[in-house]
Write a protein that holds these residues in place. Structure first.
Motif: not given
Length: 79
Positions: A24-30
């Protein structure tokens, strides 16, 4: 957020809850950096031995040019 195996990054063997938080963190980083940082921090809190969680948080701070926070994360200080 649902992920199938084709969408997931391979962080190695982690507890499912920690893996999900990192995904989830990687997917929402940008799109939502605050949510990404929160997900990485919760993952660390759930499993302080999960090195991929520290790596994700470290990279997150580097991308945001928050080098002091990245350095602290690299030293294991995620307070």
């Amino acid at each position: 957020m649902n992920f199938d195996n084709d969408d997931k990054l391979d962080f190695g063997t982690l507890p499912p809850a920690v893996d999900l938080l990192l995904q989830q963190g990687v997917a929402s980083h940008f799109t939502d950096p605050a949510a990404a940082e929160a997900a990485f921090r919760v993952a660390i809190a759930l499993d302080p031995s999960a090195l991929p969680a520290y790596r994700c948080l470290f990279k997150h701070y580097n991308r945001k040019r928050q080098f002091d926070a990245a350095y602290q994360t690299g030293q294991g200080d995620c307070t």
